[in-house]
Design an enzyme around this catalytic site. Structure first.
Site, PDB file in Angstrom:
ATOM      1  N   ASP A   5       0.823  -1.217   0.000  1.00 13.51           N
ATOM      2  CA  ASP A   5       0.000   0.000   0.000  1.00 13.51           C
ATOM      3  C   ASP A   5       0.853   1.261   0.000  1.00 13.51           C
ATOM      4  OD1 ASP A   5      -2.023   1.866   0.351  1.00 13.51           O
ATOM      5  OD2 ASP A   5      -2.324   1.411   2.474  1.00 13.51           O
ATOM      6  N   GLY A  61      -0.339   4.100  -0.123  1.00  7.69           N
ATOM      7  CA  GLY A  61      -1.159   5.125   0.509  1.00  7.69           C
ATOM      8  C   GLY A  61      -1.109   5.109   2.025  1.00  7.69           C
ATOM      9  N   GLY A 101     -10.085   3.866   8.227  1.00  9.04           N
ATOM     10  CA  GLY A 101     -11.308   4.345   7.599  1.00  9.04           C
ATOM     11  C   GLY A 101     -12.446   3.367   7.734  1.00  9.04           C
ATOM     12  N   ASP A 142      -1.971   5.670  -5.163  1.00  8.52           N
ATOM     13  CA  ASP A 142      -2.220   4.721  -4.074  1.00  8.52           C
ATOM     14  C   ASP A 142      -2.475   3.303  -4.600  1.00  8.52           C
ATOM     15  OD1 ASP A 142      -3.069   3.344  -1.840  1.00  8.52           O
ATOM     16  OD2 ASP A 142      -4.565   4.817  -1.227  1.00  8.52           O
ATOM     17  N   THR A 201      -5.557   1.198  -3.143  1.00  5.63           N
ATOM     18  CA  THR A 201      -6.925   1.633  -3.411  1.00  5.63           C
ATOM     19  C   THR A 201      -7.393   1.077  -4.747  1.00  5.63           C
ATOM     20  OG1 THR A 201      -6.787   3.655  -2.107  1.00  5.63           O
ATOM     21  CG2 THR A 201      -8.342   3.661  -3.933  1.00  5.63           C
TER      22      THR A 201
END
Length: 478
Positions: free
Chosen positions: A102, A104, A145, A292, A295
């Site tokens: 990842d 991000g 999140g 990212d 994502t």
């Protein structure tokens, strides 16, 4: 029934890549894993992405480094392109885990054997079996999140490809259900230290700071499975190269674009996006974008998302739990090009179509044709960064993340690197009619190079990629 020799061939890329020769470059195979509720889970993914980027990253001190080493890591494609993972080894002796790769985020965490809320189908890290494990603090929580993880901050030996470092990580004892796909044990963050919740240096950056990398960069090739009719569990998903690039996976030169602002996320600025032949100019404040790999989708600011889908006849914004997502007639090919100040990079229509919506998901009762979910969604306004550029775009390019000078680079995929040699549509962006040099690279923030790793490493990586394709073919028939 598949014979044992064929199974051995399919598994060979992972065996070879586990300990490649350390010449400053390492190639890590990427794996993909499917999820039976891909479309149904999109609202959760949108919500998580909005929360993940709901704050402004802090600054960090940039570093300069010189050459040393490279490694290749096979990547797993999860959930028909929902996420991509690689095998990371933790502890002494090493325990192997599939972790999401990842760019991000910047933290490394792994589920432990004492985690009762973690999935039962993925292995957990057992600290008691590692002679190098050391607990640093009693408790820390990381919020992603869509959920969070809690655990003990610890230090242990971590290996990715041929590289090994003593690394700070979170040994997780509790995780929000469905935070990650089945079969996965955690996340390896590939962002910069400035956004680390653990306030530590990420694995890749520690290699860079120690001059362990032949070049101060890592690069990704991501396979495409979103267009496969059948949901495939786990399959070869591409390649992560640490410390270099794999020139067998791209054509031409790499167009580098300097990061926008100090290193935190991998930030570029979207300058324009072209949809169905209509170009939409993006001003600088509205163009800040995080690149990212963790994502699935592309998130765009509200007014720009509306303008994008206004170019697609029959498209409609969804409501309720699906608010922010758009649907369009499934028989429409949505053609998109995106520019960060240089080349107009094509996004395949395959990646713009995430799957069919059921009638119960559609609030628009007047729809006269079957509707599909679009790969670009409305992320909202007022957040920093304004855009999130995920795998919907990154599958169409060879992407390079460079620490010094800090930049992200893109190159046109080589036709031989396509996942679609299995008889479906090609992966490379040029197959949609664009050229890697279609609009030039006149921006002062961009530069090009044809950098590649040493010849033996290139040959090994090419063999791994070809064998990964064989493995993917047999996986599809199981």
């Amino acid at each position: 029934m598949i014979s044992l020799p064929l199974v051995a061939i399919a598994l060979l890329p992972f065996t070879l890549a586990a300990r490649p020769s350390n010449g400053g470059v390492g190639h890590v195979p990427i794996i993909r894993r499917s999820h039976s509720n891909r479309v149904e889970n999109l609202p959760k993914a949108v919500k998580a992405l909005r929360k993940k980027y709901g704050y402004q990253a802090t600054n960090m001190k940039s570093k300069n480094s010189r050459q040393a080493s490279t490694a290749a890591v096979p990547i797993t494609d999860e959930a028909n392109d929902s996420s991509y993972s690689g095998i990371v080894s933790i502890g002494t002796p090493p325990q192997d885990f599939n972790l999401i790769l990842d760019t991000g985020s910047s933290d490394l965490w792994v589920a432990t054997t004492s985690c009762t809320s973690c999935g039962s189908d993925a292995p957990g890290f057992d600290p008691s079996k590692s002679s190098t494990y050391k607990a640093i603090s009693s408790h820390l929580e990381i919020d992603y999140g869509s959920g969070s993880v809690q655990g003990t901050v610890a230090q242990d030996s971590v290996t990715l490809g041929s590289f090994e470092k003593s690394q700070e990580l979170l040994a997780v004892t509790n995780v929000t259900p469905d935070l990650i796909n089945d079969g996965l044990s955690g996340i390896m963050g590939l962002g910069f230290a400035s956004i680390s919740t653990l306030q530590t240096t990420p694995f890749w950056e520690a290699l860079y700071n120690a001059n362990d990398l032949s070049e101060p960069l890592f690069s990704f090739y991501l396979e495409r499975y979103v267009n496969q009719a059948d949901q495939v569990g786990a399959a070869p998903g591409g390649m992560l190269t640490l410390g270099g690039t794999n020139s067998s996976l791209y054509n031409g030169s790499i167009e580098y674009l300097n990061l926008t602002g100090p290193p935190s996320y991998w930030l570029l600025t979207v300058s324009s996006i072209t949809v169905q032949g209509k170009t939409i100019a993006i001003d600088s404040p509205s163009g800040l974008a995080a690149i990212d790999t963790g994502t699935t989708l592309i998130g765009a600011p509200s007014p720009i998302a509306a303008s994008i889908w206004a170019q697609v006849p029959g498209s409609t914004e969804l409501t309720g739990d699906w608010q922010g997502l758009y649907a369009f007639p499934c028989d429409t090919n949505v053609t998109v090009y995106i520019s960060f100040g240089g080349t107009n990079w094509a996004i395949s229509p395959l990646d713009m179509n995430l799957g069919t919506l059921h009638d119960t998901m559609m609030s628009n009762a007047n729809a006269t044709s079957q509707m599909c979910t679009g790969g670009i969604f409305d992320i909202g306004i007022g957040s920093v960064p304004a855009w999130i550029i995920g795998d919907t775009f990154l599958k169409n390019v060879y992407s390079v993340f460079r620490a010094s000078p800090a930049a992200v680079g893109f190159a046109q995929l080589a036709s031989s690197s396509s996942s679609s040699t299995r008889s479906s549509d090609p992966n490379p962006a040029h197959a949609t009619g664009t050229s890697a040099s279609s609009s030039g690279s006149g921006s002062s923030t961009s530069s090009s190079t044809s950098s590649g790793s040493a010849s033996p490493i290139k040959n090994i990586a090419l063999s791994l990629t070809l064998l990964a394709s064989v493995a993917g073919s047999f996986t599809l028939f199981l």
